[in-house]
Enzyme design. Structure first.
Site, PDB file in Angstrom:
ATOM      1  N   ILE A   1      -3.404   4.724   7.077  1.00  0.00           N
ATOM      2  CA  ILE A   1      -3.100   5.477   5.852  1.00  0.00           C
ATOM      3  C   ILE A   1      -4.213   5.250   4.836  1.00  0.00           C
ATOM      4  O   ILE A   1      -4.575   4.106   4.532  1.00  0.00           O
ATOM      5  CB  ILE A   1      -1.751   5.041   5.240  1.00  0.00           C
TER       6      ILE A   1
ATOM      7  N   TYR B   1       1.440  -7.528  16.206  1.00  0.00           N
ATOM      8  CA  TYR B   1       1.793  -6.360  15.382  1.00  0.00           C
ATOM      9  C   TYR B   1       2.470  -5.301  16.259  1.00  0.00           C
ATOM     10  O   TYR B   1       3.544  -4.795  15.928  1.00  0.00           O
ATOM     11  CB  TYR B   1       0.514  -5.806  14.764  1.00  0.00           C
TER      12      TYR B   1
ATOM     13  N   LYS C   1       6.270  -3.890  16.339  1.00  0.00           N
ATOM     14  CA  LYS C   1       6.564  -2.475  16.068  1.00  0.00           C
ATOM     15  C   LYS C   1       7.413  -1.860  17.178  1.00  0.00           C
ATOM     16  O   LYS C   1       8.330  -1.078  16.902  1.00  0.00           O
ATOM     17  CB  LYS C   1       5.260  -1.680  15.883  1.00  0.00           C
TER      18      LYS C   1
ATOM     19  N   GLN D   1       0.830  -1.218   0.000  1.00  0.00           N
ATOM     20  CA  GLN D   1       0.000   0.000   0.000  1.00  0.00           C
ATOM     21  C   GLN D   1       0.863   1.265   0.000  1.00  0.00           C
ATOM     22  O   GLN D   1       0.675   2.154  -0.826  1.00  0.00           O
ATOM     23  CB  GLN D   1      -0.927   0.021   1.228  1.00  0.00           C
TER      24      GLN D   1
END
Ligand code: AKB
Length: 317
Positions: free
Chosen positions: A173, A143, A147, A12
């Site tokens: 986003i 996740y 991160k 993306q």
């Protein structure tokens, strides 16, 4: 930045970042790195060099870095939050073992590295409103864990070896080019597609759930401007809070209704997505990014909605 490698160039963010970098630094100077099965589409393929780069294969990364004399790596290879919960080992393998490969190659070949973090690096115990730059994180999703580790490992390579690592915590986003795959914030992209197709939107996130979001042009500016920033001014490195807008499903729905008054939305809340969203901040404090490298987004919710609808009407015609 003279010679740039984008790993995850067909995802993306990567698909638009690679094109933007080619516009700014020259087509031949930006290599699109992709994995088998995610081959680049025409514009990406035809506008500059493309190479297979699997982030889990350090030798493959090093070969491309040497061949193109790469000095900057944008490492965008990662699984998004919802997918990472169903494939935690793979999320770690790509996100952390992969990052380790990138950082080692960068150390040996003197490359700067950008590896995005996310609002997903925060957790239940984080202050949710105006979340400070430096605060408790302690996420419980794979996740989020990957991160936070990305942030720490990137800082480690900067402090121990002087590798020029920099990063931002991306919010959701929103873009009209490549759809996201398997994130908690994906609803804020999907809703525009439903609106333009004339379909009712079924929202998987409940009313009143606020999350930070950002339009792709601002996200691209963030990634590029941070890597261009004067290192002497950076107090922080991995990773900066950046913010552009914070909304809940009702607000984005109302924003679309200004242009499509008969657009309909109903709720069918997805428990996994909702629990992830509940653990994330409502809004970030991005003062450090503004002060240290001049972060200043251009799009708010209504200007993004106007642009998204215009672009999608052309794309889906
Ligand atoms: C996701 O929803 O997983 C991502 C993110 C906010 O990191 N878009």
């Amino acid at each position: 930045m003279k010679n740039i490698l984008v790993i995850g160039a067909t995802g993306q963010i990567g698909s638009e970042l690679t094109i933007e970098l080619r516009k700014r630094y020259g087509n031949e100077n930006v290599v699109a790195g992709y994995i088998k099965g995610a081959e680049p589409k025409s514009e990406l393929r035809e506008s500059g060099p493309c190479e297979i780069v699997d982030v889990t294969d350090a030798q493959m990364i090093e070969n491309v870095v040497k061949l193109y004399k790469i000095d900057t790596i944008y490492n965008l290879a990662a699984l998004l939050s919802v997918v990472a919960e169903s494939k935690p080992l793979l999320a770690w393998k790509i996100g952390i073992d992969g990052l380790w490969n990138v950082l080692e190659v960068a150390r040996q070949h003197n490359c700067a590295v950008f590896t995005p973090s996310s609002i997903g690096s925060f957790g239940q115990d984080t202050p949710h409103v105006n979340t400070p730059q430096d605060t408790i994180q302690r996420p419980r999703t794979m996740y989020g864990i990957s991160k936070v580790t990305t942030e720490l490992l990137s800082d480690y390579y900067y402090n121990k070896y002087g590798v020029d690592t920099r990063s931002v915590r991306f919010p959701g986003i929103i873009s009209n080019v490549t759809p996201p795959g398997g994130g908690t914030t994906d609803y804020a992209v999907d809703i525009y597609y439903s609106a333009v197709k004339g379909e009712k939107f079924v929202c998987p996130i409940g009313a009143g759930t606020f999350m930070d979001m950002m339009y792709m042009p601002d996200a691209l500016d963030a990634a590029i401007n941070l890597m261009e920033a004067d290192p002497a001014k950076l107090v922080h490195r991995n990773a900066f809070n950046i913010a552009a807008m914070s909304f809940d499903p009702e607000m984005i729905y109302q924003s679309i209704c200004k242009y499509i008054p008969d657009f309909k939305m109903e709720y069918d809340v997805d428990p996994l997505k909702q629990s992830i969203a509940n653990s994330w901040p409502d809004s970030l404090d991005d003062t450090c990014a503004r002060n240290e490298w001049g972060w200043n987004p251009k799009f708010d919710l209504d200007s993004m909605t106007k642009d998204m609808l215009e672009k999608l009407r052309i794309k889906l015609k």
